[in-house]
Scaffold this motif. Structure first.
Motif, PDB file in Angstrom:
ATOM      1  N   LYS A  36      83.082  14.809  21.342  1.00 17.82           N
ATOM      2  CA  LYS A  36      84.428  14.462  21.815  1.00 17.82           C
ATOM      3  C   LYS A  36      84.649  12.955  21.756  1.00 17.82           C
ATOM      4  O   LYS A  36      85.667  12.475  21.232  1.00 17.82           O
ATOM      5  N   ARG A  37      83.717  12.188  22.293  1.00 15.40           N
ATOM      6  CA  ARG A  37      83.874  10.733  22.328  1.00 15.40           C
ATOM      7  C   ARG A  37      83.914  10.147  20.926  1.00 15.40           C
ATOM      8  O   ARG A  37      84.683   9.215  20.653  1.00 15.40           O
ATOM      9  N   ASN A  38      83.080  10.674  20.041  1.00 15.78           N
ATOM     10  CA  ASN A  38      83.075  10.167  18.673  1.00 15.78           C
ATOM     11  C   ASN A  38      84.371  10.470  17.949  1.00 15.78           C
ATOM     12  O   ASN A  38      84.873   9.642  17.179  1.00 15.78           O
ATOM     13  N   SER A 241      94.229  -8.064  28.783  1.00 16.04           N
ATOM     14  CA  SER A 241      95.490  -7.343  28.624  1.00 16.04           C
ATOM     15  C   SER A 241      95.897  -6.624  29.894  1.00 16.04           C
ATOM     16  O   SER A 241      97.048  -6.219  30.051  1.00 16.04           O
ATOM     17  N   GLY A 242      94.944  -6.426  30.795  1.00 18.25           N
ATOM     18  CA  GLY A 242      95.207  -5.709  32.032  1.00 18.25           C
ATOM     19  C   GLY A 242      95.078  -4.202  31.920  1.00 18.25           C
ATOM     20  O   GLY A 242      95.247  -3.493  32.912  1.00 18.25           O
ATOM     21  N   ASN A 243      94.741  -3.719  30.711  1.00 11.59           N
ATOM     22  CA  ASN A 243      94.649  -2.264  30.570  1.00 11.59           C
ATOM     23  C   ASN A 243      93.766  -1.830  29.408  1.00 11.59           C
ATOM     24  O   ASN A 243      93.991  -0.793  28.809  1.00 11.59           O
ATOM     25  N   THR A 244      92.749  -2.613  29.074  1.00 17.44           N
ATOM     26  CA  THR A 244      91.864  -2.221  27.980  1.00 17.44           C
ATOM     27  C   THR A 244      90.410  -2.225  28.431  1.00 17.44           C
ATOM     28  O   THR A 244      90.031  -2.902  29.388  1.00 17.44           O
ATOM     29  N   VAL A 245      89.608  -1.456  27.708  1.00 15.80           N
ATOM     30  CA  VAL A 245      88.184  -1.309  27.997  1.00 15.80           C
ATOM     31  C   VAL A 245      87.416  -1.506  26.693  1.00 15.80           C
ATOM     32  O   VAL A 245      87.822  -0.996  25.646  1.00 15.80           O
ATOM     33  N   VAL A 246      86.322  -2.254  26.741  1.00 11.85           N
ATOM     34  CA  VAL A 246      85.491  -2.483  25.560  1.00 11.85           C
ATOM     35  C   VAL A 246      84.411  -1.406  25.492  1.00 11.85           C
ATOM     36  O   VAL A 246      83.655  -1.203  26.445  1.00 11.85           O
ATOM     37  N   LEU A 247      84.358  -0.722  24.368  1.00  7.40           N
ATOM     38  CA  LEU A 247      83.359   0.305  24.114  1.00  7.40           C
ATOM     39  C   LEU A 247      82.430  -0.147  22.994  1.00  7.40           C
ATOM     40  O   LEU A 247      82.820  -0.930  22.123  1.00  7.40           O
ATOM     41  N   TYR A 248      81.215   0.379  23.014  1.00 10.94           N
ATOM     42  CA  TYR A 248      80.281   0.166  21.912  1.00 10.94           C
ATOM     43  C   TYR A 248      79.756   1.527  21.474  1.00 10.94           C
ATOM     44  O   TYR A 248      79.608   2.454  22.277  1.00 10.94           O
ATOM     45  N   ARG A 249      79.456   1.622  20.170  1.00 13.34           N
ATOM     46  CA  ARG A 249      78.871   2.834  19.625  1.00 13.34           C
ATOM     47  C   ARG A 249      77.590   2.496  18.884  1.00 13.34           C
ATOM     48  O   ARG A 249      77.552   1.577  18.079  1.00 13.34           O
ATOM     49  N   LEU A 250      76.547   3.257  19.166  1.00 12.62           N
ATOM     50  CA  LEU A 250      75.265   3.150  18.477  1.00 12.62           C
ATOM     51  C   LEU A 250      74.925   4.538  17.971  1.00 12.62           C
ATOM     52  O   LEU A 250      74.632   5.441  18.761  1.00 12.62           O
ATOM     53  N   GLY A 251      74.981   4.742  16.664  1.00 13.81           N
ATOM     54  CA  GLY A 251      74.854   6.093  16.148  1.00 13.81           C
ATOM     55  C   GLY A 251      76.037   6.913  16.626  1.00 13.81           C
ATOM     56  O   GLY A 251      77.183   6.570  16.345  1.00 13.81           O
ATOM     57  N   ASP A 252      75.772   7.969  17.382  1.00 13.85           N
ATOM     58  CA  ASP A 252      76.873   8.748  17.945  1.00 13.85           C
ATOM     59  C   ASP A 252      76.961   8.590  19.461  1.00 13.85           C
ATOM     60  O   ASP A 252      77.644   9.362  20.136  1.00 13.85           O
ATOM     61  N   HIS A 253      76.260   7.571  19.988  1.00 13.13           N
ATOM     62  CA  HIS A 253      76.291   7.320  21.433  1.00 13.13           C
ATOM     63  C   HIS A 253      77.307   6.227  21.745  1.00 13.13           C
ATOM     64  O   HIS A 253      77.263   5.140  21.165  1.00 13.13           O
ATOM     65  N   ILE A 254      78.219   6.523  22.659  1.00 11.81           N
ATOM     66  CA  ILE A 254      79.285   5.595  23.030  1.00 11.81           C
ATOM     67  C   ILE A 254      79.192   5.291  24.518  1.00 11.81           C
ATOM     68  O   ILE A 254      78.995   6.195  25.334  1.00 11.81           O
ATOM     69  N   ASP A 255      79.316   4.013  24.862  1.00 15.39           N
ATOM     70  CA  ASP A 255      79.245   3.618  26.266  1.00 15.39           C
ATOM     71  C   ASP A 255      80.134   2.404  26.496  1.00 15.39           C
ATOM     72  O   ASP A 255      80.628   1.777  25.545  1.00 15.39           O
ATOM     73  N   ILE A 256      80.313   2.074  27.756  1.00 16.84           N
ATOM     74  CA  ILE A 256      81.159   0.952  28.164  1.00 16.84           C
ATOM     75  C   ILE A 256      80.291  -0.272  28.399  1.00 16.84           C
ATOM     76  O   ILE A 256      79.252  -0.191  29.058  1.00 16.84           O
ATOM     77  N   SER A 257      80.698  -1.407  27.861  1.00 16.35           N
ATOM     78  CA  SER A 257      79.997  -2.665  28.127  1.00 16.35           C
ATOM     79  C   SER A 257      80.913  -3.821  27.783  1.00 16.35           C
ATOM     80  O   SER A 257      81.640  -3.776  26.791  1.00 16.35           O
TER      81      SER A 257
END
Length: 352
Positions: A36-38, A241-257
């Protein structure tokens, strides 16, 4: 696609998942959540690319080894890594981070303006920033490992990790394993370590991809993670922006950082999942997974690594998981472990 999920397009043309009942809990497994996340990540990535109506050029003034150079690159598409590709292979292989007009920048983050570019690596005279990024990336890798190391009968719910503190001896990730009082054996810890090692082989190494998304997209991605679902509005509210989140993807793993993270998984050299400790937090019982790694550019003797692992296995007492998105990272520059030349393969001190 697994039987428990279906895909539809929302008003922005992004993929969203509509869940229909397959069980009384109606909860996606870790495998289903990754898919789903990917799908959402890839759709948003393509959407952002589609907003680039024409290719414009930017002037990049590179400063550093082997020589200063001026490059003409593509705005919003070319990255520091692409710049390294136009110069020397060793810059591609050793560079962990970039400095863009003096600002820390991920190696695979597109450049948006004319700029001055420098590369950072692990043998800098002062490796403070790459140390922090490496430690942060190690925590990210622990999340990667724990979400895929178990059968889908076990729902692993990642919480967060504290700001990198290299003096603590280990990087950590706090999570709910939903396994009661499980205490892993050394053999089981070794199995978890091997999951991480599989990412370091050259042919299977993955880049850390950065993508900034609207908070609503991040919430949809992490709808089945009660911790991150609650954290996202606070994180988004503090963005520029007051409404955005930075995500990272490694392979098919996605997380917030908030990042930055290192360029790719091949920069991890020695690596180990060192310990797993139950911790009592204000939100209930969690498990603190602890790891240790060295960059590929740095090596130590086996007995030194053993001593470091023993230290890394002790309970890391870094801040407990409460509202950790409110806690800024420390800005001192003393996070260096010193080794004499007799224990290290380099004549200078080894910093991790």
């Amino acid at each position: 696609m697994t039987p428990g999920t279906a895909i539809k397009l929302n008003y922005r043309g992004l993929l969203t998942f509509k869940r229909y009942c397959t069980s009384s809990t109606n909860k996606l497994t870790n495998t289903e959540n990754r898919r789903k996340r990917n799908a959402l990540f890839e759709a948003e990535k393509q959407h952002q690319f589609s907003l680039i109506s024409r290719v414009e050029k930017v002037k990049v003034e590179y400063k550093g080894e082997p020589e200063n150079k001026t490059l003409i690159m593509n705005r919003g598409l070319s990255t520091p890594y692409n710049c390294a590709m136009h110069m020397q292979e060793f810059l591609m292989q050793r560079s962990a981070l970039a400095l863009v007009d003096g600002q820390l920048w991920d190696m695979h983050r597109p450049l948006v303006n004319d700029c001055e570019l420098q590369f950072l690596h692990f043998q800098e005279q002062n490796p403070y920033h790459v140390n922090k990024a490496f430690w942060r990336s190690g925590s990210f890798l622990l999340g990667f490992i724990m979400e895929r190391a178990f059968k889908d009968d076990y729902f692993i719910e990642l919480h967060s990790w504290p700001a990198p503190n290299i003096k603590s001896g280990s990087f950590v990730y706090d999570m709910d394993l939903n396994m009661g009082n499980w205490q892993p054996t050394q053999e089981e810890l070794n199995c978890l370590t091997r999951v991480g090692y599989n990412l370091q082989v050259k042919n299977s190494a993955h880049n850390f991809e950065r993508l900034e998304v609207d908070g609503s997209i991040a919430k949809e991605m992490f709808r089945d993670n009660r911790f991150k679902f609650e954290q996202i509005p606070k994180i988004a509210a503090k963005s520029k922006s007051g409404n955005t989140v930075v995500l990272y993807r490694l392979g098919d793993h996605i997380d917030i950082s908030g990042g930055p993270l290192i360029a790719n998984s091949s920069l991890f050299g020695l690596f180990s999942v060192a310990a797993l400790h139950p911790i009592e937090a204000s939100i209930g019982r969690l498990h603190r997974v602890q790891g240790l790694a060295l960059p590929t550019q740095l090596t130590v003797r086996s007995w030194t690594w053993k001593l470091l692992l023993e230290r890394a296995a002790k309970l890391n007492k870094s801040q407990q998981p409460r509202d950790r998105d409110d806690v800024p990272e420390r800005t001192d520059s003393t996070d260096t472990l010193h080794f004499s030349s007799s224990t290290a393969t380099h004549s200078h001190e080894v910093r991790i």
